[in-house]
Scaffold this active site. Structure first.
Site, mmCIF file in Angstrom:
data_model
loop_
_atom_site.group_PDB
_atom_site.id
_atom_site.type_symbol
_atom_site.label_atom_id
_atom_site.label_comp_id
_atom_site.label_asym_id
_atom_site.label_seq_id
_atom_site.Cartn_x
_atom_site.Cartn_y
_atom_site.Cartn_z
ATOM 1 N N THR A 1 0.881 -1.175 0.000
ATOM 2 C CA THR A 1 0.000 0.000 0.000
ATOM 3 C C THR A 1 0.910 1.214 0.000
ATOM 4 O O THR A 1 2.103 1.069 0.299
ATOM 5 C CB THR A 1 -0.890 -0.003 1.275
ATOM 6 O OG1 THR A 1 -1.895 -0.995 1.145
ATOM 7 C CG2 THR A 1 -1.568 1.315 1.539
ATOM 8 N N ARG B 1 -13.638 -7.090 -3.425
ATOM 9 C CA ARG B 1 -13.193 -6.916 -2.030
ATOM 10 C C ARG B 1 -12.711 -5.472 -1.794
ATOM 11 O O ARG B 1 -11.971 -4.908 -2.575
ATOM 12 C CB ARG B 1 -12.051 -7.886 -1.747
ATOM 13 C CG ARG B 1 -11.464 -7.791 -0.328
ATOM 14 C CD ARG B 1 -10.175 -7.011 -0.314
ATOM 15 N NE ARG B 1 -9.497 -7.059 0.977
ATOM 16 C CZ ARG B 1 -8.428 -6.333 1.274
ATOM 17 N NH1 ARG B 1 -7.898 -5.526 0.377
ATOM 18 N NH2 ARG B 1 -7.882 -6.407 2.457
ATOM 19 N N VAL B 2 -13.129 -4.902 -0.680
ATOM 20 C CA VAL B 2 -12.667 -3.577 -0.287
ATOM 21 C C VAL B 2 -11.848 -3.725 0.992
ATOM 22 O O VAL B 2 -12.285 -4.386 1.946
ATOM 23 C CB VAL B 2 -13.860 -2.622 -0.059
ATOM 24 C CG1 VAL B 2 -13.389 -1.281 0.470
ATOM 25 C CG2 VAL B 2 -14.638 -2.432 -1.367
ATOM 26 N N GLY B 3 -10.659 -3.151 1.004
ATOM 27 C CA GLY B 3 -9.785 -3.262 2.168
ATOM 28 C C GLY B 3 -9.963 -2.099 3.128
ATOM 29 O O GLY B 3 -10.966 -1.377 3.093
ATOM 30 N N ASP B 4 -8.967 -1.930 3.975
ATOM 31 C CA ASP B 4 -9.042 -0.882 5.004
ATOM 32 C C ASP B 4 -8.623 0.494 4.494
ATOM 33 O O ASP B 4 -8.985 1.515 5.091
ATOM 34 C CB ASP B 4 -8.118 -1.246 6.169
ATOM 35 C CG ASP B 4 -6.667 -1.341 5.703
ATOM 36 O OD1 ASP B 4 -6.407 -2.070 4.706
ATOM 37 O OD2 ASP B 4 -5.795 -0.686 6.293
ATOM 38 N N THR C 1 -0.857 -0.031 6.683
ATOM 39 C CA THR C 1 -0.587 -1.039 5.666
ATOM 40 C C THR C 1 -0.546 -2.395 6.335
ATOM 41 O O THR C 1 0.017 -2.548 7.420
ATOM 42 C CB THR C 1 0.743 -0.771 4.923
ATOM 43 O OG1 THR C 1 1.085 -1.939 4.156
ATOM 44 C CG2 THR C 1 1.895 -0.450 5.861
ATOM 45 N N GLY C 2 -1.135 -3.385 5.679
ATOM 46 C CA GLY C 2 -1.171 -4.727 6.252
ATOM 47 C C GLY C 2 -2.508 -5.355 5.934
ATOM 48 O O GLY C 2 -3.306 -4.777 5.193
ATOM 49 N N GLY D 1 -5.842 -5.853 5.579
ATOM 50 C CA GLY D 1 -6.853 -4.830 5.814
ATOM 51 C C GLY D 1 -8.018 -5.264 6.671
ATOM 52 O O GLY D 1 -8.601 -4.463 7.415
HETATM 53 N N1 ASP Z 1 -4.053 -2.740 3.666
HETATM 54 C C1 ASP Z 1 -4.113 -3.188 2.308
HETATM 55 C C2 ASP Z 1 -5.393 -3.917 2.096
HETATM 56 O O1 ASP Z 1 -5.728 -4.774 2.890
HETATM 57 C C3 ASP Z 1 -2.975 -4.054 1.910
HETATM 58 C C4 ASP Z 1 -1.620 -3.691 2.461
HETATM 59 O O2 ASP Z 1 -1.407 -2.633 2.970
HETATM 60 O O3 ASP Z 1 -0.711 -4.488 2.387
HETATM 61 O O4 ASP Z 1 -6.027 -3.683 1.101
#
Ligand code: ASP
Length: 314
Positions: A174, A202-205, A225-226, A228
């Site tokens: 991200t 799919r919608v992330g964070d 980031t991570g 989500g």
């Molecule tokens: N946070 C992002 C998501 O889940 C992915 C990421 O940051 O690695 O869409």
């Protein structure tokens, strides 16, 4: 002039140091430094935090090294669906787009939506149409694809078939930025392709205000980031702000508490950048590395991918 501060990340989907050539790492650091320069130029000229974070994120969306814009991850159908958001800590105004397929710089669409003011979230084809109507650049899907992302999708599909784990870099990434401007206002912005092989739609964070992105004057600005789904469940950005506002924790303790406390038991990759109202910055992560950079209140700039921190000229 009051203190200004800026921090950026290019995701915690960073592979072990020997997983990429020295040249590739150097290129990624160069693009992080460019993002810092773009954001810092705005702040140094007395500009707004919200403009600084947008400018920094655009540079990383345009770089092939990070999972956002050009170089975004592919979903299970080999499609790019892009999420982004921006939040102005002064007014709590925010804008977010999700599952967009054609917007060259999704953070710009999020910003345009924030300015438009009729909605905080727009999704999928409606987000694409909104961006086009606002005169923002649109691209065919092929613009977003890189060879690295194609390989990552093939690898993640193979892992799924074999029941094995992908590397952090194959899985996700991200980009994001947080800033404090000379007028004391905070802002945050985040943009992503989500995780590789994610389900269609799919919608992330990252576009979820309070989870992957949050800013509130007097408290802090956060970009995460991570994985989500966990950032959404723990409402990470708002959780960090709450620990500062209600428990009196300092920024670093609040951020570490969430990454090392709440998120750690889930064994997910997680990281974030954050800045508080005094201009303190932090960038905790629990993966082998995180693309990151920051400018101190003395105007010194640093970038890093793993433990080694490099000073760069602004
Ligand atoms: N946070 C992002 C998501 O889940 C992915 C990421 O940051 O690695 O869409």
């Amino acid at each position: 002039m009051r203190k200004i501060a800026l921090a950026v990340h290019g995701g915690c989907g960073v592979m072990p140091e020997d997983g990429m050539s020295a040249e590739d790492w150097a290129e990624a650091r160069r693009d992080l430094a460019e993002a810092l320069r773009a954001g810092y130029a705005v702040l140094k000229a007395g500009g707004r935090a919200v403009d600084a974070v947008e400018a920094a994120v655009v540079v990383m969306e345009d770089s092939p090294h990070f999972n956002a814009g050009h170089g975004a991850a592919l979903n299970e159908n080999s499609i790019h669906e892009l999420d982004a958001s921006i939040m102005d800590g002064e007014t709590l105004a925010a804008g977010a787009v999700s599952a967009a397929r054609t917007i060259r710089n999704p953070v710009r669409a999020a910003r345009a939506l924030m300015e438009d003011g009729r909605a905080v979230f727009l999704t999928a084809a409606a987000a694409d149409r909104f961006a086009e109507a606002k005169g923002l650049a649109v691209e065919p899907q092929s613009y977003f694809t890189t060879e690295k992302r194609r390989q990552a999708l093939a690898a993640m599909k193979a892992h799924a078939a074999a029941g094995t784990e992908g590397t952090e870099n194959e899985k996700h990434g991200t980009v994001g930025a947080v800033a404090l401007d000379a007028a004391g206002h905070l802002a945050a912005a985040t943009s992503t392709g989500g995780y590789t092989n994610k389900p269609d739609g799919r919608v992330g964070d990252s576009p979820v205000i309070g989870a992957g992105t949050y800013a509130r004057d007097g408290v802090c600005a956060v970009s995460g980031t991570g994985k989500g789904e966990f950032f959404i469940r723990y409402v990470v950005g708002h959780e960090i702000a709450s620990r500062i506002a209600y428990q009196g924790q300092d920024l670093s303790a609040a951020a570490r508490g969430v990454v090392d406390g709440d998120l750690a038991p889930h064994e997910i990759g997680a990281g974030l950048v954050a800045v508080d109202a005094e201009g303190a910055v932090c960038a905790p992560y629990n993966t082998p590395g995180m693309f990151r950079g920051w400018v101190t209140s003395e105007g010194k700039a640093f970038v890093a991918t793993h433990e080694t921190i490099y000073e760069v000229a602004l």
